[in-house]
Design an enzyme around this catalytic site. Sequence first.
Site, PDB file in Angstrom:
ATOM      1  N   HIS A  77     -16.537   3.886  -4.528  1.00  0.00           N
ATOM      2  CA  HIS A  77     -15.759   5.087  -4.205  1.00  0.00           C
ATOM      3  C   HIS A  77     -15.912   6.153  -5.294  1.00  0.00           C
ATOM      4  O   HIS A  77     -15.004   6.937  -5.547  1.00  0.00           O
ATOM      5  CB  HIS A  77     -14.271   4.756  -4.005  1.00  0.00           C
ATOM      6  CG  HIS A  77     -13.999   4.010  -2.742  1.00  0.00           C
ATOM      7  ND1 HIS A  77     -12.734   3.655  -2.327  1.00  0.00           N
ATOM      8  CD2 HIS A  77     -14.839   3.543  -1.774  1.00  0.00           C
ATOM      9  CE1 HIS A  77     -12.796   3.006  -1.178  1.00  0.00           C
ATOM     10  NE2 HIS A  77     -14.073   2.929  -0.824  1.00  0.00           N
ATOM     11  N   ARG A 130       0.834  -1.203   0.000  1.00  0.00           N
ATOM     12  CA  ARG A 130       0.000   0.000   0.000  1.00  0.00           C
ATOM     13  C   ARG A 130       0.872   1.258   0.000  1.00  0.00           C
ATOM     14  O   ARG A 130       0.564   2.236  -0.692  1.00  0.00           O
ATOM     15  CB  ARG A 130      -0.925   0.017   1.225  1.00  0.00           C
ATOM     16  CG  ARG A 130      -1.724   1.309   1.331  1.00  0.00           C
ATOM     17  CD  ARG A 130      -2.749   1.297   2.434  1.00  0.00           C
ATOM     18  NE  ARG A 130      -3.416   2.591   2.505  1.00  0.00           N
ATOM     19  CZ  ARG A 130      -4.491   2.855   3.234  1.00  0.00           C
ATOM     20  NH1 ARG A 130      -5.030   1.901   3.970  1.00  0.00           N
ATOM     21  NH2 ARG A 130      -5.036   4.053   3.237  1.00  0.00           N
ATOM     22  N   ARG A 153      -0.864   8.155   3.820  1.00  0.00           N
ATOM     23  CA  ARG A 153      -1.872   7.556   4.683  1.00  0.00           C
ATOM     24  C   ARG A 153      -1.376   6.254   5.303  1.00  0.00           C
ATOM     25  O   ARG A 153      -1.694   5.952   6.461  1.00  0.00           O
ATOM     26  CB  ARG A 153      -3.156   7.318   3.869  1.00  0.00           C
ATOM     27  CG  ARG A 153      -4.266   6.597   4.621  1.00  0.00           C
ATOM     28  CD  ARG A 153      -4.812   7.404   5.768  1.00  0.00           C
ATOM     29  NE  ARG A 153      -5.833   6.647   6.496  1.00  0.00           N
ATOM     30  CZ  ARG A 153      -6.197   6.885   7.736  1.00  0.00           C
ATOM     31  NH1 ARG A 153      -5.633   7.870   8.420  1.00  0.00           N
ATOM     32  NH2 ARG A 153      -7.128   6.158   8.320  1.00  0.00           N
ATOM     33  N   ASN A 203     -10.500  -4.525  -1.015  1.00  0.00           N
ATOM     34  CA  ASN A 203     -10.290  -3.598  -2.129  1.00  0.00           C
ATOM     35  C   ASN A 203      -9.317  -4.169  -3.165  1.00  0.00           C
ATOM     36  O   ASN A 203      -8.617  -5.135  -2.875  1.00  0.00           O
ATOM     37  CB  ASN A 203      -9.751  -2.279  -1.570  1.00  0.00           C
ATOM     38  CG  ASN A 203     -10.873  -1.435  -0.981  1.00  0.00           C
ATOM     39  OD1 ASN A 203     -11.923  -1.294  -1.576  1.00  0.00           O
ATOM     40  ND2 ASN A 203     -10.649  -0.873   0.193  1.00  0.00           N
ATOM     41  N   TYR A 236     -14.675  10.190  -1.991  1.00  0.00           N
ATOM     42  CA  TYR A 236     -13.547   9.799  -2.835  1.00  0.00           C
ATOM     43  C   TYR A 236     -13.521  10.553  -4.161  1.00  0.00           C
ATOM     44  O   TYR A 236     -12.500  10.540  -4.852  1.00  0.00           O
ATOM     45  CB  TYR A 236     -13.567   8.295  -3.093  1.00  0.00           C
ATOM     46  CG  TYR A 236     -13.025   7.484  -1.942  1.00  0.00           C
ATOM     47  CD1 TYR A 236     -11.715   7.018  -1.939  1.00  0.00           C
ATOM     48  CD2 TYR A 236     -13.816   7.187  -0.838  1.00  0.00           C
ATOM     49  CE1 TYR A 236     -11.217   6.282  -0.883  1.00  0.00           C
ATOM     50  CE2 TYR A 236     -13.331   6.449   0.229  1.00  0.00           C
ATOM     51  CZ  TYR A 236     -12.034   5.998   0.204  1.00  0.00           C
ATOM     52  OH  TYR A 236     -11.529   5.270   1.252  1.00  0.00           O
ATOM     53  N   CYS A 265     -19.079  -2.319   0.085  1.00  0.00           N
ATOM     54  CA  CYS A 265     -18.226  -1.279   0.666  1.00  0.00           C
ATOM     55  C   CYS A 265     -19.056  -0.538   1.696  1.00  0.00           C
ATOM     56  O   CYS A 265     -20.243  -0.282   1.484  1.00  0.00           O
ATOM     57  CB  CYS A 265     -17.743  -0.318  -0.422  1.00  0.00           C
ATOM     58  SG  CYS A 265     -16.764   1.078   0.199  1.00  0.00           S
ATOM     59  N   ASP A 266     -18.431  -0.160   2.807  1.00  0.00           N
ATOM     60  CA  ASP A 266     -19.169   0.524   3.866  1.00  0.00           C
ATOM     61  C   ASP A 266     -19.067   2.045   3.783  1.00  0.00           C
ATOM     62  O   ASP A 266     -19.635   2.751   4.616  1.00  0.00           O
ATOM     63  CB  ASP A 266     -18.686   0.066   5.241  1.00  0.00           C
ATOM     64  CG  ASP A 266     -17.294   0.595   5.564  1.00  0.00           C
ATOM     65  OD1 ASP A 266     -16.469   0.684   4.642  1.00  0.00           O
ATOM     66  OD2 ASP A 266     -17.035   0.919   6.736  1.00  0.00           O
TER      67      ASP A 266
END
Length: 447
Positions: A204, A97, A289, A151, A269, A173-174
């Site tokens: 998103h 990531r 992040r 994801n 997003y 997705c929440d």
Amino acid sequence: MSATDKRYSVVIAGGGSTFTPGFVLSLIANEDRFPLRKLKFYDNDEERQKKIGDACAIIMKERAPQIEFSYTTDPEEAFTDVDFVMGSIRVGKYHMRELDEKIPLRYGVNGQETTGPGGMAYGLRSIPAIIEIIDWMEKYSPNAWMINYSNTIAIVAEACRRLRPHAKVINICDMPVALMTRMAQICGLNDYHDLDVNYYGLNHFGWWKEVRDKKTGQDLMPKLRDHIAQNGYWIGGQFDQETEKSWAETYKKAKDCYALDPEALPNTYLQYYYFPQYEVANADPHHTRTDEIREYRQKIVFDECARIVQAGTAKGNIWEASIEHSNYIVDICHAIAYNTHEKFFANIPNNGAIANIDPDSVVEVPCWFGADGVQPMATGNAGEFERGMMMEQQTCEKLVVDAYEQHSYNKMWQAFALNKTVPDAAIAKKILDDMIPVNKPYWPELK
């Protein structure tokens, strides 16, 4: 045993996730609605899973000793005799990531885990892992359902549509419900359960066309428009006292997204696509992040797990009041198990849900959830602006799956070059060329 007396077996695929303890507490808290006989964790990282699993074993012993609990790295053991698979994996973990975020920033392109080149890189890594889990589920528990929230959801859902079209997998997705809880607070309600909405888009990448009070039918859009035009989704005060700085900025930035397209309420997003130069200018290429998560959420979760194991008790644990995210997953499992036909969100083939979008596009829309899976709600036409944005983005997502199927360098280059966050094809190629060697353990060989 009648259907109402049945107790269920669940495996969390990604047992070493920092979200797993929250899922465990949600499952325990909802025993009256969704009773369990067995809970298992599966992860391919034995050391990481053990840290979470040993703490959760204590939680289970104290809170729900009647539920059989175990964790394993063996797929057959994990996926045998299960009714539901909760998919929460991160292929390459935080190391990859970090690269998803920092490689694009070298070239003045936004680095974010689910959007732009970083999101597409993550999606390409996730495809084979999710397909593998689906295959294990179908082999060892062919009647089980997989609720996947790994994801990059849009890309994973497109891969499922093509490669496992008949699999009992629902990609969710929440993020919409997280924003709907903020909407409820703005309107003086409790949470997303109090709202009835019309929402459409891609994962998103979506918009609310309508928001109403579920109980009274009152139109809440005027109040929400006024608030978001001034504050975005930021609420402040006690509600936001523990909101991390980067998320605070995200919620506030929704004000600018709304100004561009005031016909609908934006998913947060969208800021990465509407204002990519702003995002790059305000990013630290050396501290993204991922670094924040390592310093904050990951550290807190693993420290708390170690504390629980050392103390031999989970009393007073930090997740007591912080399980809304995982409650949503339990809501969905309950709807399928008991055929309630409640309305939640899913990423599914369009097939007319958005009238002016291609039928084979994977879209995120409200759906009725029941024992037969999901049935999408018709949301009408996308606006001209939204439709144009969606066509560009969903083409990028399709190209990534093309790259996976065909082992095609050019398809992946096209996906990067077409994306709204990338200024031109030359920059796209540089980012891709830097990403290929670091993704060698995960991507197919691109030729």
